[in-house]
Design an enzyme around this catalytic site. Structure first.
Site, PDB file in Angstrom:
ATOM      1  N   ASN A 116      55.842  84.198 102.381  1.00 38.94           N
ATOM      2  CA  ASN A 116      57.096  84.296 103.349  1.00 38.94           C
ATOM      3  C   ASN A 116      57.235  85.515 103.828  1.00 38.94           C
ATOM      4  O   ASN A 116      56.931  86.438 103.604  1.00 38.94           O
ATOM      5  CB  ASN A 116      58.088  83.570 102.520  1.00 38.94           C
ATOM      6  CG  ASN A 116      58.939  84.804 101.663  1.00 38.94           C
ATOM      7  OD1 ASN A 116      59.725  85.262 102.432  1.00 38.94           O
ATOM      8  ND2 ASN A 116      58.313  85.010 100.517  1.00 38.94           N
ATOM      9  N   PHE A 120      65.070  87.982 104.739  1.00 41.60           N
ATOM     10  CA  PHE A 120      66.800  87.953 104.481  1.00 41.60           C
ATOM     11  C   PHE A 120      67.546  87.135 105.158  1.00 41.60           C
ATOM     12  O   PHE A 120      68.672  87.812 105.872  1.00 41.60           O
ATOM     13  CB  PHE A 120      67.338  89.421 104.111  1.00 41.60           C
ATOM     14  CG  PHE A 120      66.716  90.232 102.813  1.00 41.60           C
ATOM     15  CD1 PHE A 120      66.075  89.490 101.901  1.00 41.60           C
ATOM     16  CD2 PHE A 120      67.063  91.623 102.888  1.00 41.60           C
ATOM     17  CE1 PHE A 120      65.255  90.308 101.057  1.00 41.60           C
ATOM     18  CE2 PHE A 120      66.324  92.335 101.981  1.00 41.60           C
ATOM     19  CZ  PHE A 120      65.471  91.723 101.038  1.00 41.60           C
ATOM     20  N   SER A 185      61.714  93.449  98.321  1.00 46.02           N
ATOM     21  CA  SER A 185      61.011  92.832  99.312  1.00 46.02           C
ATOM     22  C   SER A 185      60.264  93.281 100.381  1.00 46.02           C
ATOM     23  O   SER A 185      60.661  94.429 100.921  1.00 46.02           O
ATOM     24  CB  SER A 185      62.307  91.797 100.111  1.00 46.02           C
ATOM     25  OG  SER A 185      61.489  91.225 101.137  1.00 46.02           O
ATOM     26  N   ASN A 187      59.511  92.199 103.432  1.00 47.70           N
ATOM     27  CA  ASN A 187      59.937  91.764 104.816  1.00 47.70           C
ATOM     28  C   ASN A 187      60.976  92.446 105.423  1.00 47.70           C
ATOM     29  O   ASN A 187      61.400  91.969 106.465  1.00 47.70           O
ATOM     30  CB  ASN A 187      60.062  90.124 104.410  1.00 47.70           C
ATOM     31  CG  ASN A 187      59.050  89.573 104.145  1.00 47.70           C
ATOM     32  OD1 ASN A 187      57.699  89.636 104.628  1.00 47.70           O
ATOM     33  ND2 ASN A 187      59.242  88.878 103.184  1.00 47.70           N
ATOM     34  N   THR A 188      61.629  93.445 104.708  1.00 47.77           N
ATOM     35  CA  THR A 188      62.676  94.276 105.619  1.00 47.77           C
ATOM     36  C   THR A 188      61.839  95.739 105.567  1.00 47.77           C
ATOM     37  O   THR A 188      61.809  96.295 104.468  1.00 47.77           O
ATOM     38  CB  THR A 188      63.841  94.320 104.664  1.00 47.77           C
ATOM     39  OG1 THR A 188      64.415  93.045 104.749  1.00 47.77           O
ATOM     40  CG2 THR A 188      64.868  95.300 105.548  1.00 47.77           C
ATOM     41  N   LYS A 221      65.204  94.730  90.931  1.00 49.93           N
ATOM     42  CA  LYS A 221      64.168  94.063  91.107  1.00 49.93           C
ATOM     43  C   LYS A 221      62.938  94.686  91.781  1.00 49.93           C
ATOM     44  O   LYS A 221      63.309  95.244  92.727  1.00 49.93           O
ATOM     45  CB  LYS A 221      64.366  92.623  91.995  1.00 49.93           C
ATOM     46  CG  LYS A 221      63.111  91.807  92.032  1.00 49.93           C
ATOM     47  CD  LYS A 221      63.741  90.222  92.633  1.00 49.93           C
ATOM     48  CE  LYS A 221      62.413  89.314  92.860  1.00 49.93           C
ATOM     49  NZ  LYS A 221      63.128  88.101  93.117  1.00 49.93           N
ATOM     50  N   ASN A 250      58.770  90.885  92.287  1.00 51.68           N
ATOM     51  CA  ASN A 250      58.859  90.225  93.634  1.00 51.68           C
ATOM     52  C   ASN A 250      57.471  89.662  94.044  1.00 51.68           C
ATOM     53  O   ASN A 250      56.587  89.831  93.346  1.00 51.68           O
ATOM     54  CB  ASN A 250      59.482  91.359  94.525  1.00 51.68           C
ATOM     55  CG  ASN A 250      60.527  90.620  95.596  1.00 51.68           C
ATOM     56  OD1 ASN A 250      60.200  89.410  96.129  1.00 51.68           O
ATOM     57  ND2 ASN A 250      61.608  90.974  95.967  1.00 51.68           N
TER      58      ASN A 250
HETATM   59  C1  LIG Z   1      60.254  81.575 100.227  1.00 49.71           C
HETATM   60  C2  LIG Z   1      60.603  82.614  99.364  1.00 49.71           C
HETATM   61  C3  LIG Z   1      61.865  83.493  99.647  1.00 49.71           C
HETATM   62  C4  LIG Z   1      62.200  84.700  98.826  1.00 49.71           C
HETATM   63  N1  LIG Z   1      63.245  85.100  98.898  1.00 49.71           N
HETATM   64  C5  LIG Z   1      63.654  86.045  98.137  1.00 49.71           C
HETATM   65  C6  LIG Z   1      64.901  86.925  98.211  1.00 49.71           C
HETATM   66  O1  LIG Z   1      65.664  86.707  99.125  1.00 49.71           O
HETATM   67  N2  LIG Z   1      65.297  87.810  97.370  1.00 49.71           N
HETATM   68  C7  LIG Z   1      64.404  88.297  96.189  1.00 49.71           C
HETATM   69  O2  LIG Z   1      64.784  89.217  95.416  1.00 49.71           O
HETATM   70  N3  LIG Z   1      63.380  87.624  96.055  1.00 49.71           N
HETATM   71  C8  LIG Z   1      62.952  86.245  96.958  1.00 49.71           C
HETATM   72  N4  LIG Z   1      61.703  85.919  96.651  1.00 49.71           N
HETATM   73  C9  LIG Z   1      60.934  86.149  95.613  1.00 49.71           C
HETATM   74  C10 LIG Z   1      61.229  85.191  94.459  1.00 49.71           C
HETATM   75  O3  LIG Z   1      62.432  85.568  93.831  1.00 49.71           O
HETATM   76  C11 LIG Z   1      60.207  85.740  93.062  1.00 49.71           C
HETATM   77  O4  LIG Z   1      60.383  86.917  92.784  1.00 49.71           O
HETATM   78  C12 LIG Z   1      58.614  85.605  93.634  1.00 49.71           C
HETATM   79  O5  LIG Z   1      58.455  84.613  94.800  1.00 49.71           O
HETATM   80  C13 LIG Z   1      57.824  85.361  92.391  1.00 49.71           C
HETATM   81  O6  LIG Z   1      58.054  84.344  91.833  1.00 49.71           O
HETATM   82  P1  LIG Z   1      57.145  83.035  91.980  1.00 49.71           P
HETATM   83  O7  LIG Z   1      55.712  83.104  92.034  1.00 49.71           O
HETATM   84  O8  LIG Z   1      57.940  82.119  90.843  1.00 49.71           O
HETATM   85  O9  LIG Z   1      57.942  82.179  93.371  1.00 49.71           O
HETATM   86  C14 LIG Z   1      61.312  84.868  97.780  1.00 49.71           C
HETATM   87  C15 LIG Z   1      60.281  84.092  97.379  1.00 49.71           C
HETATM   88  C16 LIG Z   1      59.782  83.050  98.376  1.00 49.71           C
HETATM   89  C17 LIG Z   1      58.565  82.309  98.022  1.00 49.71           C
END
Ligand SMILES: Cc1cc2nc3c(=O)[nH]c(=O)nc-3n(C[C@H](O)[C@H](O)[C@H](O)COP(=O)(O)O)c2cc1C
Length: 337
Positions: A116, A120, A185, A187-188, A221, A250
């Site tokens: 992704n 934000f 993240s 993406n910022t 995080k 993350n």
């Molecule tokens: C579509 C998407 C959006 C996410 N948005 C955020 C976010 O806004 N803030 C954040 O701290 N992590 C965000 N994450 C990261 C998740 O919280 C998580 O830390 C990461 O995906 C690893 O866990 P997973 O493998 O179970 O997905 C996002 C992940 C995905 C897939």
């Protein structure tokens, strides 16, 4: 063997583009959040209680909803009814923002992964605080701890990041059982630079100054793509500044598991992130007493147990929920008892 979600619901959701599927799911859970019967039905996913006290909070079980799935805090009662032991909303920024151009979520079913680059997209701290205030006055506020994850607004320059976080912190802290500073993240632009010792220190000192009674546990995080030296510095800054917990991790910028011709820019989550993320949990636990919340590639009971065996106190899921559905909660709960 596939569960009912994998057989019946996932094919429908995966037939539409990922972001529309996301809106469909969140929209449904938002409606369900206001309907007693729907909440009662969601309770069929509830895992057996497995309480844990940490950060002065009572977690109903060690399985949390990771940040990003409910950025705007639209469906808290539904997540609680489903049986999450704690629920993290956000990332929320001081200013509302649309995020990056679409498409910006991509599925990789063979790898059980997502990429992704949402950036934000969220309603902003003020609107979300208003929404949470209404819910808090109702009877539907969850019993499970609610974490609020905050990040930097895109339009705010990196040098002004602290003030931006502080605005969100002041606006949202009353609704948070714990607050997460998201500095990881991908993406910022520039956000992950806030993981450097000086920048993180400045942010933590400023937040601590505002974190008056009743003070809230502060979590940081972190990214999985840190060198051992960078991680070492982060841990020591967190220890110096009384950080309550570290969320590891993350999404990753390591896309080596994705065929080159299918690759997309953004953060990779799901199964390919698992090992790397667990490695970071191990490194933190071997070096510090700061409790770790593990996030990254938890797709089944075994991968959740791996995080706990690595020393994590709690786990969070995102991509696993997309691929495996809410039945994953019970599967993980069974593996952790
Ligand atoms: C579509 C998407 C959006 C996410 N948005 C955020 C976010 O806004 N803030 C954040 O701290 N992590 C965000 N994450 C990261 C998740 O919280 C998580 O830390 C990461 O995906 C690893 O866990 P997973 O493998 O179970 O997905 C996002 C992940 C995905 C897939």
């Amino acid at each position: 063997m596939k569960n009912a979600y994998e057989r019946l619901v996932r094919p429908v959701l995966f037939a539409i583009d990922p972001e529309s599927a996301h809106h469909l799911a969140i929209g449904s859970l938002r409606i369900a959040s206001g309907v007693d019967l729907a909440l009662r039905l969601l309770r069929c996913f509830h895992p057996a209680p497995n309480p844990k006290r940490l950060f002065g909070l009572d977690f109903l079980n060690p399985i949390g909803l990771a940040a990003g799935l409910d950025k705007n805090g639209l469906a808290l009662p539904a997540w609680a009814a489903m049986g999450f032991g704690f629920i993290e909303i956000g990332t929320i920024t001081a200013k509302p923002q649309p995020g990056n151009p679409k498409p910006r979520i991509f599925r990789f079913p063979e790898q059980h992964a997502l990429i992704n680059r949402l950036g934000f997209n969220n309603d902003g701290a003020d609107v979300i605080a208003g929404r949470l205030r209404v819910l808090k006055q109702s009877e539907r506020w969850p019993r499970a701890p609610v974490g609020i994850n905050i990040g930097k607004s895109r339009v705010t320059e990196l040098k002004d990041a602290t003030a931006d976080y502080l605005y969100s912190f002041r606006t949202l802290r009353e609704f948070a059982d714990y607050v997460v500073l998201n500095v990881s993240s991908p993406n910022t632009p520039g956000l992950r630079d806030l993981q450097s010792a000086d920048a993180l220190s400045e942010l933590l000192v400023a937040i601590a100054r505002e974190n008056l009674k009743p003070s809230k546990p502060i979590m940081v995080k972190i990214a999985p793509d840190l060198s051992p030296q960078q991680l070492e510095q982060i841990i020591s800054v967190c220890e110096t500044n009384g950080v309550a917990g570290i969320i590891a991790t993350n999404t990753t910028l390591d896309h080596s598991s994705i065929p080159r011709e299918q690759d997309q820019q953004g953060g990779l989550s799901g199964a390919p992130l698992r090992e790397k993320s667990t490695g970071l949990v191990r490194q933190i636990v071997s070096r510090s007493k700061i409790p770790v919340i593990a996030s990254g590639g938890i797709m089944d009971g075994n991968s959740a147990r791996e995080k706990i065996e690595a020393g994590a106190q709690l786990v969070q899921i995102y991509t696993g929920l997309i691929y495996r559905g809410p039945g994953l909660l019970r599967e993980i709960a069974a593996a952790l008892t």
